[in-house]
Design an enzyme around this catalytic site. Sequence first.
Site: not given
Length: 420
Positions: A146, A395, A398
């Site tokens: 990802s 998060d 990312h």
Amino acid sequence: MVKEARSDWDPWPKLNTKSNQIWLKLFVSALLMGVSFRLLFLRSSAVLPVSESPASPKKIDYLPNATDEKCDIFAGRWIPNPLGVPYTNRTCHFIEEPQNCLKNGRPDTGYLYWRWEPYGCTIPPFDGERFLNSMRNKSWALIGDSILRNHVQSLICLFSKAEDAIEVYHDKDYKSRKWLFPSHNFTLSLVWAPFLVKAEIFENDDGQSDSEIQLHLDTLDHKWTDNYRDFDYIVISAGQWFLKTAIYWDGHKVVGCHYCPGKNLTELGFEHAYRKSLSKLFDHIAEVDHKPMVFYRTWTPDHFENGEWFSGGTCNRSVPYNVGEYGGKDVDHLMRNIELQEFQKAKAKFSEHGIRLKLLDTYSLSLQRPDGHPGPYRTFHPFDRKKKSAAVQNDCLHWCLPGPIDAWNDLLMELVMNDL
Ligand SMILES: *[C@@H]1O[C@H](CO)[C@@H](O)[C@H](O)[C@H]1NC(C)=O
Ligand SMILES: *[C@@H]1O[C@H](CO)[C@@H](O)[C@H](O)[C@H]1NC(C)=O
Ligand SMILES: *[C@@H]1O[C@H](CO)[C@@H](O)[C@H](O)[C@H]1NC(C)=O
Ligand SMILES: *[C@@H]1O[C@H](CO)[C@@H](O)[C@H](O)[C@H]1NC(C)=O
Ligand SMILES: *[C@@H]1O[C@H](CO)[C@@H](O)[C@H](O)[C@H]1NC(C)=O
Ligand SMILES: *[C@@H]1O[C@H](CO)[C@@H](O)[C@H](O)[C@H]1NC(C)=O
């Protein structure tokens, strides 16, 4: 339209409380391993790149550009940049929800006003038109997990000033996708292969797994090898998924595992699996007669503080670290060293094979940007009163778009344009 691939914003499966404890132990053991690894290394003459104190920027009157061979574009610092970002969520329509931090209510914007400056040279800002023009009829692939999806979104947004992408393929989960830039006949593929090697993954749509991953260390994932000959340029990377619990196969039999108590298997550790997989990858690049330009993107560090992703870790800093302020976690050093060693090994072993393999070494510039992650703003207005009862998941792995990850593409463009 952009469809958000499901909850795999996190490379690790969500775990129930019981397995959280297992993960905690796992991390502790990973950390301990990291420590012993480091001690081991510092005693030998090998240098840990991350623990080097970066050279202080020298006073130079004249900054050569990055075509100067002596300039290492991956060593540098972030400097204030009043110009801000090259695109916004208004000019680029490809930003997926979990990375659209401003839309999701992130209040501070200071993190948008920084520019990566290598010591001793400058790199020009990303020029989509120039780049696309030189890539007519060419085909690119970004292969991995990802984080590669994050990287691809940034690339598409940077191109959007020159031309908008048209999606021409997606698989059922929108994990592997392909875009065409029609007026340049340029294609860009995103190939989902989080381990690069063959893996049987038993995760449901919520990322919960009810059985260990079966990882085949001697077989590359056909998802990317099948189309390998179609690509002129490849950016490939892996890492985070190797930290998961897995059973390791080699030569059609189980050879061990990473964290499988009660299974009477040898604990080989994720370093073993990562090393083998990278070696397999580099062998492939050397052996196949098709020779695309391949960039191996180095490990990307997370910035969870006061906990890990599963134990309330956060990342609420709003400015970059100063040079030398933060040296990374032990798992960062461990994984990065495996990458550098396997890369050097492959370069030495295959110097005669005409391989075109380079590092896209984004590690150091990423390490300095704890402020570039979505944190809680991976979801829309996470602190709205209605939702207050539920814990907010952060998060810190990312990257917000726009954000520091755009610099990865500045460097990538520099490498590509200087090698045409
Ligand atoms: C970079 O430097 C080379 C030679 O040192 C020069 O030919 C080239 O025009 C320069 N490029 C830019 C963008 O300044
Ligand atoms: C873009 O970000 C702004 C905040 O800067 C937000 O108000 C807006 O809803 C976002 N628009 C889109 C299309 O994501
Ligand atoms: C791209 O492909 C077309 C059709 O094959 C060809 O006419 C054109 O010259 C190619 N352009 C470049 C820059 O290779
Ligand atoms: C686009 O590029 C492909 C691959 O290089 C080439 O085969 C094809 O002819 C090109 N198409 C056009 C319309 O230029
Ligand atoms: C564990 O595996 C070894 C070798 O494969 C075997 O000799 C031993 O009997 C096994 N122990 C148990 C408790 O199954
Ligand atoms: C950042 O998070 C820490 C806890 O992780 C908290 O103590 C601190 O107050 C937070 N800072 C801001 C500016 O929100």
